[in-house]
Design an enzyme around this catalytic site. Structure first.
Site, short mmCIF file in Angstrom:
data_model
loop_
_atom_site.label_atom_id
_atom_site.label_comp_id
_atom_site.label_asym_id
_atom_site.label_seq_id
_atom_site.Cartn_x
_atom_site.Cartn_y
_atom_site.Cartn_z
N SER A 21 4.33 16.91 4.17
CA SER A 21 3.20 17.59 4.10
C SER A 21 3.16 18.91 4.83
O SER A 21 3.76 19.26 5.66
CB SER A 21 1.93 16.82 4.37
OG SER A 21 2.22 15.24 3.96
N1 SAH Z 1 3.33 12.04 6.10
C1 SAH Z 1 4.45 12.39 5.30
C2 SAH Z 1 4.03 12.59 3.81
C3 SAH Z 1 4.97 11.92 3.02
S1 SAH Z 1 4.85 11.93 1.22
C4 SAH Z 1 5.14 13.47 5.75
O1 SAH Z 1 4.41 14.43 6.20
O2 SAH Z 1 6.22 13.57 5.95
C5 SAH Z 1 4.29 10.46 0.88
C6 SAH Z 1 5.20 9.42 0.95
O3 SAH Z 1 4.40 8.22 0.47
C7 SAH Z 1 6.47 9.46 0.25
O4 SAH Z 1 7.67 9.40 0.96
C8 SAH Z 1 6.57 8.45 -0.55
O5 SAH Z 1 7.84 7.62 -0.73
C9 SAH Z 1 5.63 7.11 0.25
N2 SAH Z 1 4.85 6.30 -0.94
C10 SAH Z 1 4.49 6.28 -2.25
N3 SAH Z 1 4.07 5.23 -2.54
C11 SAH Z 1 3.82 4.39 -1.44
C12 SAH Z 1 3.59 3.25 -1.18
N4 SAH Z 1 3.26 2.37 -2.21
N5 SAH Z 1 3.77 2.46 -0.13
C13 SAH Z 1 4.48 3.20 1.03
N6 SAH Z 1 4.78 4.52 1.06
C14 SAH Z 1 4.55 5.00 -0.33
#
Ligand code: SAH
Length: 395
Positions: free
Chosen positions: A66
């Site tokens: 993010s």
């Molecule tokens: N906080 C993280 C943001 C990652 S983007 C950072 O700053 O790196 C959001 C993530 O949520 C993605 O990696 C995606 O694979 C995951 N995601 C999507 N649906 C999900 C679910 N149902 N359960 C767990 N993770 C999920």
């Protein structure tokens, strides 16, 4: 350049943007080495205030680290205290989890859950390298929360949801807080909730996250427009739109009407959410380039040169209107297709918004009702598990 220097510069920027405000969040951002969570890219890029795509499938980003200013805003919303038990849904790079671990300290605990096994491995590795191996990274679907480690004092989703699922409410301690990017009808807002049923909002900020996958997946709410390469529209329910027709009529020369009463800031600061809530049969869509402030600026200058495009669209099956900005100030409606009815309804909603004193998003209160009934409010949005009640209080 030295990563420590770059991190200092980023933190200064986040403070200047007022995204990072509390000493605890500033300290966490100053200590956690973001570049170790993004080892594939130059440190200069890791410390830019930008989201970094981690996984792209069919042109749609499904995982990204993010944007730092967005993370800072959400950490301020979450208000983690030392000793808190924290759950993050959507581990991604693991960077946010490390910040959470810094905030709750060694007396607290962080559990983070991610759907993608490769990302789980990657995040575990990065957390170890950065000295945060006390963070528990689980592989699984966050739709069910994490009952094994519940209850939590704080739950944060870093992935956008379309609904507020029961486990996220019930795995929260009484007095706890849930922060999630929630799609209202089409627009995403990061909302901090307290309570259980109803949940009631304590703060709201605009957000732009990848959408939830897994058992409670939300179809990607993004539509490519052939007419505007590089720009996509994020829409509410793509099933309600005829995308082919939409790209067709967005190609045509629009008609313009100026709106004397609306200034450019109104579009971001409250009118977009108001329209999203009040135009029930239409979807409000936001044009997105890369999701960064710089990109928004570029977009606006595109609008300056050629007032053919707009940043916020209201879409129906047969027509669309977009708000355009001229000379960075004057706002008007650009219409595509047979939009007379849509313009009338949008103008009526705008008139009500002006009558109410142009309430900004900061006075918007959202409550989410599972079994309780919502009180009389300005707008109701029905989701599968909750009804959202939106009320704009006085300034
Ligand atoms: N906080 C993280 C943001 C990652 S983007 C950072 O700053 O790196 C959001 C993530 O949520 C993605 O990696 C995606 O694979 C995951 N995601 C999507 N649906 C999900 C679910 N149902 N359960 C767990 N993770 C999920």
């Amino acid at each position: 350049m030295d990563p420590d220097e770059l991190r200092r510069a980023l933190v200064e920027r986040l403070i200047a943007l007022r995204a990072a405000r509390s000493p605890a969040v500033v300290r966490a951002l100053s200590s956690v080495p973001r570049h170790l969570f993004l080892p594939e890219i130059p440190a200069e890029l890791a410390y830019a205030d930008r989201p970094i795509a981690l996984v792209i499938e069919d042109g749609v980003t499904i995982s990204s680290a993010s944007q730092p200013s967005m993370i800072a805003e959400m950490l301020e919303q979450l208000g983690v205290r030392r000793g808190d038990r924290v759950l993050e849904i959507g581990t991604g790079s693991g960077y946010t989890a490390a910040l959470l671990a810094h905030l709750c300290g060694t007396d607290g605990s962080v559990v983070t859950i991610e759907l993608d096994p490769l990302l789980v491995e990657r995040a575990r590795r990065a957390l170890r390298t950065a000295g945060f191996d006390r963070v528990r990274v689980l592989l699984g679907d966050g739709a069910g929360g994490v009952p094994d480690y519940a209850p939590f004092d704080r739950i944060i989703l870093t992935v956008a949801a379309d609904d507020i699922l029961e486990p996220w409410r019930t795995q929260l301690v009484s007095g706890g807080r849930l922060v999630l990017p929630l799609t209202l009808r089409a627009l995403q807002e990061s909302i901090a909730f307290e309570g259980s049923d109803p949940l009631y909002s304590v703060s709201i900020v605009g957000a732009s996250f990848v959408t939830l996958r897994g058992a409670r997946a939300v179809a990607p709410h993004e539509v490519d427009l052939e007419s505007t390469p590089g720009i996509r529209l994020r829409v509410g329910d793509p099933a309600r739109l005829d995308v082919a027709a939409l790209s067709q009529y967005l190609k045509a020369e629009p008609a313009f009407v100026e709106l004397g009463e609306i200034q450019i800031d109104d579009l971001w600061s409250g009118l977009d959410v108001w329209l999203d809530a009040h135009l029930e049969d239409a979807g409000v869509a936001t044009a997105i380039g890369g999701g960064t402030a710089a990109c928004v600026d570029e977009w606006l200058s595109v609008v300056d040169d050629e007032p053919r495009y707009a940043t916020t669209f209201v879409l129906c099956r047969e027509s669309a209107i977009g708000f355009f900005v001229r000379n960075r100030r004057r706002v008007g409606i650009a219409s595509y297709g047979d939009a007379a009815g849509l313009i009338d309804r949008a103008r009526a909603a705008i008139a009500r918004w002006i009558e109410r004193g142009k309430p900004p998003n900061s006075v918007l209160k959202v409550s989410a009702h599972a079994r309780t009934s919502p009180p009389p409010v300005d707008a109701l949005i029905t989701k599968p598990s909750v009804t959202l009640a939106l009320r704009w209080t006085r300034r």
